[in-house]
Design a protein around this motif. Sequence first.
Motif, PDB file in Angstrom:
ATOM      1  N   CYS A  48      -7.726 121.251  31.750  1.00  0.00           N
ATOM      2  CA  CYS A  48      -8.440 122.522  31.881  1.00  0.00           C
ATOM      3  C   CYS A  48      -7.723 123.632  31.116  1.00  0.00           C
ATOM      4  N   GLU A  49      -6.411 123.618  31.145  1.00  0.00           N
ATOM      5  CA  GLU A  49      -5.636 124.627  30.419  1.00  0.00           C
ATOM      6  C   GLU A  49      -5.815 124.465  28.909  1.00  0.00           C
ATOM      7  N   CYS A  52      -9.440 125.766  27.805  1.00  0.00           N
ATOM      8  CA  CYS A  52      -9.817 127.134  28.175  1.00  0.00           C
ATOM      9  C   CYS A  52      -9.604 128.070  26.987  1.00  0.00           C
ATOM     10  N   MET A  70      -5.613 130.844  37.679  1.00  0.00           N
ATOM     11  CA  MET A  70      -6.890 131.034  37.000  1.00  0.00           C
ATOM     12  C   MET A  70      -7.317 132.474  37.218  1.00  0.00           C
ATOM     13  N   CYS A  75     -11.988 134.871  32.512  1.00  0.00           N
ATOM     14  CA  CYS A  75     -12.891 133.720  32.342  1.00  0.00           C
ATOM     15  C   CYS A  75     -14.230 134.154  31.747  1.00  0.00           C
ATOM     16  N   CYS A  81     -13.768 123.772  31.472  1.00  0.00           N
ATOM     17  CA  CYS A  81     -12.762 123.288  32.428  1.00  0.00           C
ATOM     18  C   CYS A  81     -13.391 122.300  33.407  1.00  0.00           C
TER      19      CYS A  81
END
Length: 167
Positions: A48-49, A52, A70, A75, A81
Amino acid sequence: MNFIKTLIQNLVSGPSTVSYPFGPAWTPDNFRGRIDFKLASCTACRACEQVCAPGAIRFDKTPEGLRFMMWHNTCVFCGLCEHYCPTDAIRQTTDWHMAHPVKDEFGMAIRETIVYVNCTGCNAKTLSSAPNPVGVEPPFTPEEIEQQRNLCPACRKKALAERGAVS
């Protein structure tokens, strides 16, 4: 003369605006909103990192473990993610109500820590992360998931090899 028909329909049906923020607002079914994170399902793979784009997701090593952060105010709700998470630890909700006072800006974050534990197999220091059960046949039982959570990667491989030989 078609506009007169439309005008009469609009007069009969009433206003089409939503009274947000003073009342409930309609949200489409597949609307991408605020992120929900389940620490118990996270494998600490950090996919996910990596995906992103705005950098809203970060992992930091701390003395206690691996900290997931997060930031909702960074976002862009792209959904990458959630798409790349192998264990559904990250889900997007339909909650898009992100209005907040400036003083609450730093509260618009998820902060969770995957703690260090001693491996039950070799006593090495390891993260208490969820195993990645994708493709494991037969699927893990809840008891097996808890056993795997407290094993280091080498002991997990050993346990999976033994499990495959038994079944």
